[in-house]
Design a protein around this motif. Sequence first.
Motif, PDB file in Angstrom:
ATOM      1  N   THR A  15     -27.323  11.293  21.641  1.00  0.00           N
ATOM      2  CA  THR A  15     -27.748  10.531  22.816  1.00  0.00           C
ATOM      3  C   THR A  15     -27.225   9.096  22.753  1.00  0.00           C
ATOM      4  O   THR A  15     -26.689   8.592  23.739  1.00  0.00           O
ATOM      5  N   GLY A  18     -23.342   9.052  21.923  1.00  0.00           N
ATOM      6  CA  GLY A  18     -22.772   9.720  23.099  1.00  0.00           C
ATOM      7  C   GLY A  18     -22.822   8.794  24.304  1.00  0.00           C
ATOM      8  O   GLY A  18     -21.869   8.701  25.082  1.00  0.00           O
ATOM      9  N   GLY A  19     -23.939   8.091  24.447  1.00  0.00           N
ATOM     10  CA  GLY A  19     -24.072   7.124  25.542  1.00  0.00           C
ATOM     11  C   GLY A  19     -23.026   6.039  25.429  1.00  0.00           C
ATOM     12  O   GLY A  19     -22.417   5.631  26.421  1.00  0.00           O
ATOM     13  N   ALA A  21     -20.097   6.351  23.909  1.00  0.00           N
ATOM     14  CA  ALA A  21     -18.795   6.948  24.217  1.00  0.00           C
ATOM     15  C   ALA A  21     -18.610   7.072  25.728  1.00  0.00           C
ATOM     16  O   ALA A  21     -17.561   6.706  26.263  1.00  0.00           O
ATOM     17  N   LEU A  22     -19.647   7.558  26.421  1.00  0.00           N
ATOM     18  CA  LEU A  22     -19.546   7.716  27.875  1.00  0.00           C
ATOM     19  C   LEU A  22     -19.325   6.372  28.559  1.00  0.00           C
ATOM     20  O   LEU A  22     -18.507   6.261  29.467  1.00  0.00           O
ATOM     21  N   SER A  23     -20.060   5.342  28.108  1.00  0.00           N
ATOM     22  CA  SER A  23     -19.895   4.058  28.793  1.00  0.00           C
ATOM     23  C   SER A  23     -18.523   3.462  28.499  1.00  0.00           C
ATOM     24  O   SER A  23     -17.941   2.791  29.356  1.00  0.00           O
ATOM     25  N   VAL A  25     -15.796   5.319  28.074  1.00  0.00           N
ATOM     26  CA  VAL A  25     -14.877   6.089  28.919  1.00  0.00           C
ATOM     27  C   VAL A  25     -14.938   5.558  30.347  1.00  0.00           C
ATOM     28  O   VAL A  25     -13.911   5.314  30.992  1.00  0.00           O
ATOM     29  N   ASN A  26     -16.160   5.320  30.828  1.00  0.00           N
ATOM     30  CA  ASN A  26     -16.327   4.798  32.188  1.00  0.00           C
ATOM     31  C   ASN A  26     -15.599   3.473  32.361  1.00  0.00           C
ATOM     32  O   ASN A  26     -14.904   3.246  33.349  1.00  0.00           O
TER      33      ASN A  26
END
Lengths: 45, 525
Positions: A15, A18-19, A21-23, A25-26
């Motif tokens: 979480t 991962g959060g 990594a996602l931010s 990527v965004n």
Amino acid sequence: MTPIAITMLVIALLTIWGGLALSLVNLSRHPEDEDQLPEDIAPEL
Amino acid sequence: MTTPSSVQGGKPAQERRETFSSRKLFILSAIGSAVGLGNIWRFPYIAYDNGGGAFLIPYLAALLSAGIPLLFLDYAIGHKFRGSAPLAYRRLHRGAEVLGWWQVLVCFIIAIYYAVIIAWAAMYTWFSVTKAWGDDAAGFLMGDFLQVADVPGVKLEYVPGIFWPLLVVWLVIIVIMVAGVRRGISRANGIFLPLLVVMFVLLVVQSLFLPGAIDGLNAFFTPNWEALGDPGVWAAAYGHIFFSLSVAFGIMVTYSSYLKRKTDLTGSGMVVAFANSGFEILAGIGVFAALGFMAQAAGSAIDEVATAGVGLAFIAFPTIVSEAPFGALMGVLFFGSLVFAGMTSLISILEVIVAAVQDKTGWGRVASAVSVCVPVALISIVLFPTVTGLYLLDTFDAFVNSFGILAGALVAVVLISWVFRKLPLLSTHLNRTSTVKMRRTWMVLVGVVAPLALAYMLYNEFVTKITEPYEGYPVEFLAIYGWGMAGALVVVAVILTLVPWSRKSKVDDPEYAAIAADEDEEKVS
């Protein structure tokens, strides 16, 4: 480690990292406006 | 978008506001600010003590429902109104300037004691090599090193072993602050933050290979689901997230005022928030692996060795360093991490004050930085490297956190949301250039959830501190340096608000006026 501790470890990493990594990527999908970049000071950074 | 800052309409020429040279440097600096001592020495124990693995649930809830929304609020205010805390709040609403000064004064109090902890950590980095504490880390800390007086008070009896390192810390910090946003703050963060991450990762890896590490991780991650029914655990999660993200005391307002107009605020904020939490989780793993080793070596249970704050850093860790294989390396990595994490946070705390003085007086960078940092450093050096420094530090920290940061945040969110009613304006600003868009949800979280959580925490703090003297310190000592200090912040904030803005100040900055006009036009078209 006990199975439940491993499970919580994995969920925590998924979480939160991962959060992150996602931010990231965004952010990389929306690069900075190049016109707004300065050119002169501290080029090494 | 921007106009040159030449003479306009008869106004005197002003310097343009400094900016971070790239989004990456802003993000690095904001992470440097958020990742501080608390991530390393507070989070692991808070998580362990409040449900272990189960704490993840209230923690994530607090992060998403209050931490990130409040972070965005700071970003929106700083970026839209392009000023230090007092100036940005004044532009938001004339009556709000006092909130900004309150935050500036909170930063002043934190800065004077935060530097001392960095000085201690710097000395302990060296002590790790010599293992100066022998086999009694607690006795060494309180006796040989801090030479703590028996009775709390304020005595100007100095301890050279803290005085000199503190002086060095301040000299380094002053050089960084004088150099400005690009040459000072950005560069320092560009060097210290990567160094911190590398050192800390090495520390975690080393800890994981210690015997007993697995027991520590079991203790840290095993969930106690019953804890989720305890409101105290939820309050701990909201409290921790709130302090960990450095929201609501001017730092993020100040840093985001140095961003260029077209910056993805929310996208950057998500990276900052998750990087801060990512680092905390890493700290939890590293610290509990090491505590697992300590418990095994001492033949005791984890809950007997688990602790936070000064006890963890300066008593438990030295004990681990003495016993672990390659202990010296471990000590250098741990205390070095504290030094770098502390430095990047202290820089951001001081920048709140420097920027405020710069805006209100219209002085240049060097004059503002020197006239802020030198007096702050002197006060810090006079009050803290003494035999009573620890008592004062502890009291300042406890009271400024509750009745400075927490109370200030509550007043600010209530005024902004319900009295000045500026959330729709700020939400529009966030959505204008940002990638993570939110409107009604964000307003509800900032206007309703955050004030409720803050009010509950503040009430708890008030009840705890009023029912019995904090740490059993003498009542008159707490009355002056605890309650008195917290009250004085509000009084001085009002006085600073009443001081008129200098003619050269940034209050009627043509650069800002042009940007505001541009944005209005954009809205119309």
